[in-house]
Design an enzyme around this catalytic site. Sequence first.
Site, PDB file in Angstrom:
ATOM      1  N   GLU A 173     -42.300  52.703  51.345  1.00 52.36           N
ATOM      2  CA  GLU A 173     -42.585  51.357  50.851  1.00 52.36           C
ATOM      3  C   GLU A 173     -43.638  50.700  51.739  1.00 52.36           C
ATOM      4  O   GLU A 173     -43.515  50.722  52.967  1.00 52.36           O
ATOM      5  CB  GLU A 173     -41.317  50.502  50.846  1.00 52.36           C
ATOM      6  CG  GLU A 173     -41.526  49.178  50.151  1.00 52.36           C
ATOM      7  CD  GLU A 173     -40.274  48.310  50.161  1.00 52.36           C
ATOM      8  OE1 GLU A 173     -40.034  47.605  49.172  1.00 52.36           O
ATOM      9  OE2 GLU A 173     -39.541  48.324  51.153  1.00 52.36           O
ATOM     10  N   GLY A 309     -37.418  47.504  59.948  1.00 53.34           N
ATOM     11  CA  GLY A 309     -36.293  47.965  60.745  1.00 53.34           C
ATOM     12  C   GLY A 309     -35.419  48.956  60.010  1.00 53.34           C
ATOM     13  O   GLY A 309     -34.747  49.782  60.623  1.00 53.34           O
ATOM     14  N   ALA A 310     -35.420  48.874  58.681  1.00 47.16           N
ATOM     15  CA  ALA A 310     -34.608  49.776  57.871  1.00 47.16           C
ATOM     16  C   ALA A 310     -35.205  49.805  56.473  1.00 47.16           C
ATOM     17  O   ALA A 310     -35.970  48.916  56.087  1.00 47.16           O
ATOM     18  CB  ALA A 310     -33.151  49.313  57.824  1.00 47.16           C
ATOM     19  N   GLU A 312     -34.379  50.943  52.188  1.00 48.36           N
ATOM     20  CA  GLU A 312     -33.281  51.077  51.230  1.00 48.36           C
ATOM     21  C   GLU A 312     -33.393  52.269  50.301  1.00 48.36           C
ATOM     22  O   GLU A 312     -32.931  52.212  49.161  1.00 48.36           O
ATOM     23  CB  GLU A 312     -33.190  49.801  50.390  1.00 48.36           C
ATOM     24  CG  GLU A 312     -34.372  49.538  49.463  1.00 48.36           C
ATOM     25  CD  GLU A 312     -35.483  48.692  50.043  1.00 48.36           C
ATOM     26  OE1 GLU A 312     -36.286  48.152  49.274  1.00 48.36           O
ATOM     27  OE2 GLU A 312     -35.545  48.563  51.282  1.00 48.36           O
ATOM     28  N   ASN A 313     -33.969  53.379  50.726  1.00 44.22           N
ATOM     29  CA  ASN A 313     -34.069  54.545  49.851  1.00 44.22           C
ATOM     30  C   ASN A 313     -32.737  54.759  49.127  1.00 44.22           C
ATOM     31  O   ASN A 313     -31.680  54.752  49.748  1.00 44.22           O
ATOM     32  CB  ASN A 313     -34.411  55.787  50.677  1.00 44.22           C
ATOM     33  CG  ASN A 313     -35.507  55.528  51.677  1.00 44.22           C
ATOM     34  OD1 ASN A 313     -36.635  55.258  51.325  1.00 44.22           O
ATOM     35  ND2 ASN A 313     -35.153  55.584  52.957  1.00 44.22           N
ATOM     36  N   HIS A 345     -27.647  44.431  54.044  1.00 41.65           N
ATOM     37  CA  HIS A 345     -28.909  44.126  53.374  1.00 41.65           C
ATOM     38  C   HIS A 345     -29.416  45.350  52.616  1.00 41.65           C
ATOM     39  O   HIS A 345     -29.774  45.273  51.427  1.00 41.65           O
ATOM     40  CB  HIS A 345     -29.933  43.682  54.419  1.00 41.65           C
ATOM     41  CG  HIS A 345     -31.303  43.400  53.888  1.00 41.65           C
ATOM     42  ND1 HIS A 345     -31.786  42.125  53.698  1.00 41.65           N
ATOM     43  CD2 HIS A 345     -32.310  44.224  53.514  1.00 41.65           C
ATOM     44  CE1 HIS A 345     -33.013  42.178  53.230  1.00 41.65           C
ATOM     45  NE2 HIS A 345     -33.364  43.457  53.104  1.00 41.65           N
ATOM     46  N   GLU A 346     -29.447  46.496  53.299  1.00 39.04           N
ATOM     47  CA  GLU A 346     -29.967  47.707  52.664  1.00 39.04           C
ATOM     48  C   GLU A 346     -29.042  48.190  51.545  1.00 39.04           C
ATOM     49  O   GLU A 346     -29.508  48.749  50.545  1.00 39.04           O
ATOM     50  CB  GLU A 346     -30.169  48.810  53.702  1.00 39.04           C
ATOM     51  CG  GLU A 346     -31.067  48.434  54.866  1.00 39.04           C
ATOM     52  CD  GLU A 346     -32.419  47.881  54.450  1.00 39.04           C
ATOM     53  OE1 GLU A 346     -32.949  48.312  53.393  1.00 39.04           O
ATOM     54  OE2 GLU A 346     -32.960  47.009  55.148  1.00 39.04           O
ATOM     55  N   HIS A 349     -29.670  46.308  48.396  1.00 36.83           N
ATOM     56  CA  HIS A 349     -30.864  46.829  47.725  1.00 36.83           C
ATOM     57  C   HIS A 349     -30.540  47.962  46.748  1.00 36.83           C
ATOM     58  O   HIS A 349     -31.324  48.235  45.835  1.00 36.83           O
ATOM     59  CB  HIS A 349     -31.846  47.387  48.756  1.00 36.83           C
ATOM     60  CG  HIS A 349     -32.801  46.390  49.316  1.00 36.83           C
ATOM     61  ND1 HIS A 349     -33.567  45.567  48.521  1.00 36.83           N
ATOM     62  CD2 HIS A 349     -33.156  46.111  50.601  1.00 36.83           C
ATOM     63  CE1 HIS A 349     -34.333  44.814  49.296  1.00 36.83           C
ATOM     64  NE2 HIS A 349     -34.107  45.122  50.562  1.00 36.83           N
ATOM     65  N   GLU A 368     -36.175  41.474  48.347  1.00 38.07           N
ATOM     66  CA  GLU A 368     -35.861  41.081  49.718  1.00 38.07           C
ATOM     67  C   GLU A 368     -35.051  39.796  49.820  1.00 38.07           C
ATOM     68  O   GLU A 368     -34.124  39.699  50.630  1.00 38.07           O
ATOM     69  CB  GLU A 368     -37.153  40.971  50.538  1.00 38.07           C
ATOM     70  CG  GLU A 368     -37.979  42.259  50.572  1.00 38.07           C
ATOM     71  CD  GLU A 368     -37.214  43.446  51.134  1.00 38.07           C
ATOM     72  OE1 GLU A 368     -36.138  43.252  51.743  1.00 38.07           O
ATOM     73  OE2 GLU A 368     -37.690  44.576  50.940  1.00 38.07           O
TER      74      GLU A 368
END
Length: 893
Positions: A173, A309-310, A312-313, A345-346, A349, A368
């Site tokens: 991304e 930082g991370a 969301e695959n 958060h991830e 997603h 987001e």
Amino acid sequence: MRSSLRNLATAGAVIAFAVSTSVFAATVPPAASGAPVPLAETVPSDLPRNARPTHYRIEVTPDAQKLTFSGTVSIDVTVFTASDALTLHGNGLTVSDAKLVAENGTVTALQTSVDEKAQTLRFAAGKAIAPGKYRLEVTYAGKIGTQPSGLFALDYPDRRTGKDVRGLFTQFEAPDARRFVPSFDEPSYKATFDLSAIVPADRMAVSNMPVKGQEVLPGGLKRVTFATTPKMSSYLLFFGMGDFERTATKAADGVEVGIVSPTGSGAKADYARDGLAQILPWFDDYFGVKFPLPKLDNIAAPGSSQFFGAMENWGAIMSFERILLLDPATTSPSGKQSIYSVQAHETAHQWFGDLVTMAWWDDIWLNEGFASWMADKVTDHFNPEWNWKLNGIDGREGAMALDALPTTHPVVQKVRTVSEMEQAFDSITYQKGQAVISMLEDYVSADTWRAGMQTYMRSHAYSNTASRDLWAAMESAGGKDVDLIAEAFTHTPGVPLLRVNVSACADGKTRLDLTQDAFSLDPSARGGEKPIWPMPLLIRAGNGEPMRHLMTSKTDSVTVNSCDAVLVNAGQLGYYRTLYNAKALDALVSSFGSLAPIDQYGLLRDNLSLSLAGYQNMSAGLRLLSAVPGTTDATLAGKVVGQWEGVYGLLDDARAKDRIAARISKTWAPRLDKLGFDPVAGEPLTDTKLRAQLIDTLGSIGDKRVVAEARRRLQGLAADPKSLDGPLKGTWLSVAATNATRADWDLLRGQAGKATSFVERQLYYTNLGMARDEAIAKDALELAVSGTPDATSASQIITTVGRAHPEMTFDFVRAHQAAIDGLIEHSGRARFFARIVASSTNPEMVGKIEAYAATLPADEAKPVVQALTGLKERLANRPRQRVEVAAWVKRAR
């Protein structure tokens, strides 16, 4: 122990609830039905729209040591209009063979040409390609990077031997799947993916889906084949390989959740794994759609990025190790909270972004903003003792700080180039998006909002949307005026300012005269016509029931049946600033102790910001800050102490600094004395976190006892490298490093070289940049480009030096531009420069930053221009702020 038991009991109750209600979570089919159609003209695209992919079969063979890979891809495509070529995305890929296979088996050799600027590959047939279904087959090769974009490598110390080993990861991304495979690399070109990889037999390979099969190959290799993914966007594909281990459990919804981490991580992964098992079923229930993949992994990558930082695959989240693995030796209390909230958060997603994806990057906030909002919701639900809702105030303030500058942009922004995609991920996208969602949910009611969310998820699963689709779902669920409010707050940039004039109470009633304006950090921008926002107000007088009011005009008036102090933004969910007349603010200060913590913190942050911007004297904000007693709730106390540290940092006059430091110490040192320097077994995490904040703030203002204790503890590392291990390790290192002598700094550098984990190593390296001593800070910069630290640690050293020495750091970076560009992925470079100058108050920097911004293309320069605007704001306001703070602290002694 008390907190652990309470969390365990809560988790058990939630699991039982999830099991009892999971039948209500719909399972959406894995892909939308219907024949492929051309991409709509209303959706931006870099591609010709004459074809669409439906399925990819990819096989990659990485050579981790040579940093290269080879690959083959077979893409099922539907061609809609006759053309002599197909154009796909590709960046840094070398194609050796390409052919097009028709449904009848006819094979056409293709000639490949590259457009490096457009990041595309053109496959020319030399004749017309008739409409129909085809298979595009490409053999290609690419490079493995050393920065987090595309397929990249990270080196880290093996937990068993201490020797460096290498892992491979992907980050796609926004526009970097094209570095991994020729593809239709835009979010609306959704397809299914089959991925296989040829890797060393002793290495683990991981992707979005579970392993379907493995085949032993000659030469110590194996072919790992993964199950077919659901229909998804290319940027959500993931591949990782390395000496990994996996710990997994079944969540209450039957999905297997796992943490993949460097071998030897052991129990460090347990907290994240258990949190993931807790979070996933809760989202199933909230969204009304069950997570559709059979597993969800979170993969720990050593290192860090200036950009993210991370990621969301779908089914294979990737997080940097420092915010995923809980290491008792180094993880701070705030770090433990981040493990939970970032993973939340991830995971959010997986629905908002993965299952339903924005059609184009203009609406990246749909990903987001909603993920941030859902993360806070679930984090607060499972950890009520953290008082997590106060973080919403910090998010709001962070967004407004950017939104009140002339360089702001709408939440729904126009994105057309690759660089604009990369720069779209800022605090307006995340925090303003989240704040607007929170305001809308509160306005229409939590039940109505959730019903609208469930309609949206079911209606658009496996497809793409724009913001208007969400508002339509909310309106259909009964959310009156959602479209009106949402369109204004997401398409109109800027921060509303509500001027509140409270009249004297008469006959038990108080009248509020309200006027809309726009809050700006630039005094020269405060005249002229301003937008009118439809503003949802929640007005509370004293402890009475709040009254709702939607203000849709420039001026309005409201009457409340009370003579008590009036709070207009009760609950602090409105995205606007509130400027009270003097009498109304006096009443709020007098009744401050009776307000809920969320209102106390929101009111004081709002008034501090208004004071800093010059809408009122600094004394207004400082009065509210002073009204918070040293005995208050631990979470609120930590945040207030942090604000005091910020006020101290405004000053440059030694006498004024001493006075404010004495005031801070008088109120807050007794709280630290009560807590003690060391964590107590079984204490709440919030107490451990407050202790860390108190040590940090008191150390920052030069408290002699705290600084001496930090230095004593640092010296203990010489005899016992583990003497500082624990949740306060980073805190004590930070205080010692900030006040470091040359001997202190040399000791820190030695410990960095001996560190046996990447996180610990980076912790030491980052702190090497903390020194206030200019000569030591210069040595830290030289160390960063010496080749000794890894690239991500080196870039962290530089940004850390920039906090106390922005001008020196900027000059150093410009003088070593080529070397430093090699330390940072392209997408993060502009933000890297912005961070360096974020604390500068030197007028000479204006010309330097302008000159640097002029060297960048306009679509890359945005963060640098924002930093320049922020500097000009500080230069305009800082002299007044310093005078007013100094005058207040002198009077208030």
